[in-house]
Design a protein around this motif. Sequence first.
Motif, mmCIF file in Angstrom:
data_model
loop_
_atom_site.group_PDB
_atom_site.id
_atom_site.type_symbol
_atom_site.label_atom_id
_atom_site.label_comp_id
_atom_site.label_asym_id
_atom_site.label_seq_id
_atom_site.Cartn_x
_atom_site.Cartn_y
_atom_site.Cartn_z
ATOM 1 N N ALA A 136 0.833 -1.207 0.000
ATOM 2 C CA ALA A 136 0.000 0.000 0.000
ATOM 3 C C ALA A 136 0.866 1.256 0.000
ATOM 4 C CB ALA A 136 -0.939 0.000 1.198
ATOM 5 N N GLU A 137 1.918 1.262 0.792
ATOM 6 C CA GLU A 137 2.803 2.427 0.841
ATOM 7 C C GLU A 137 3.598 2.555 -0.445
ATOM 8 O OE1 GLU A 137 2.364 4.753 2.794
ATOM 9 O OE2 GLU A 137 1.176 3.712 4.292
ATOM 10 N N PHE A 138 3.974 1.430 -1.044
ATOM 11 C CA PHE A 138 4.652 1.495 -2.340
ATOM 12 C C PHE A 138 3.753 2.197 -3.353
ATOM 13 C CE2 PHE A 138 5.260 -0.113 -6.616
ATOM 14 C CZ PHE A 138 6.575 0.255 -6.830
ATOM 15 N N PHE A 139 2.503 1.802 -3.416
ATOM 16 C CA PHE A 139 1.567 2.411 -4.351
ATOM 17 C C PHE A 139 1.428 3.906 -4.071
ATOM 18 C CE2 PHE A 139 -2.747 3.605 -5.714
ATOM 19 C CZ PHE A 139 -2.646 3.316 -7.068
ATOM 20 N N ALA A 140 1.309 4.277 -2.804
ATOM 21 C CA ALA A 140 1.152 5.684 -2.441
ATOM 22 C C ALA A 140 2.386 6.500 -2.812
ATOM 23 C CB ALA A 140 0.872 5.807 -0.943
ATOM 24 N N VAL A 141 3.564 6.009 -2.473
ATOM 25 C CA VAL A 141 4.806 6.737 -2.748
ATOM 26 C C VAL A 141 5.074 6.807 -4.253
ATOM 27 C CG1 VAL A 141 7.315 6.637 -2.438
ATOM 28 C CG2 VAL A 141 5.812 6.283 -0.478
ATOM 29 N N ALA A 142 4.866 5.709 -4.965
ATOM 30 C CA ALA A 142 5.064 5.707 -6.412
ATOM 31 C C ALA A 142 4.066 6.654 -7.095
ATOM 32 C CB ALA A 142 4.935 4.296 -6.976
ATOM 33 N N SER A 143 2.839 6.686 -6.606
ATOM 34 C CA SER A 143 1.819 7.584 -7.171
ATOM 35 C C SER A 143 2.200 9.042 -6.959
ATOM 36 C CB SER A 143 0.456 7.301 -6.542
ATOM 37 O OG SER A 143 0.025 6.000 -6.844
#
Length: 59
Positions: A20-27
């Motif tokens: 979830a944090e990967f998705f948030a940071v990448a976004s």
Amino acid sequence: MERINNDASDIRKYGGTSQAEFFAVASEYFFERPKLFKQKHPELFKMLSLCFQQPKQGS
């Protein structure tokens, strides 16, 4: 995430804590620095462009 956790990525370290944090940071990176993101992460850029239904950015 493995590359982030091994200090082999320019994606912020917090992105390596969970999917979830990967998705948030990448976004966040995708929207804040699209040209650099496209240059460094072209496959992820394509995927997020589709996900967010964005026109081709950073060309």
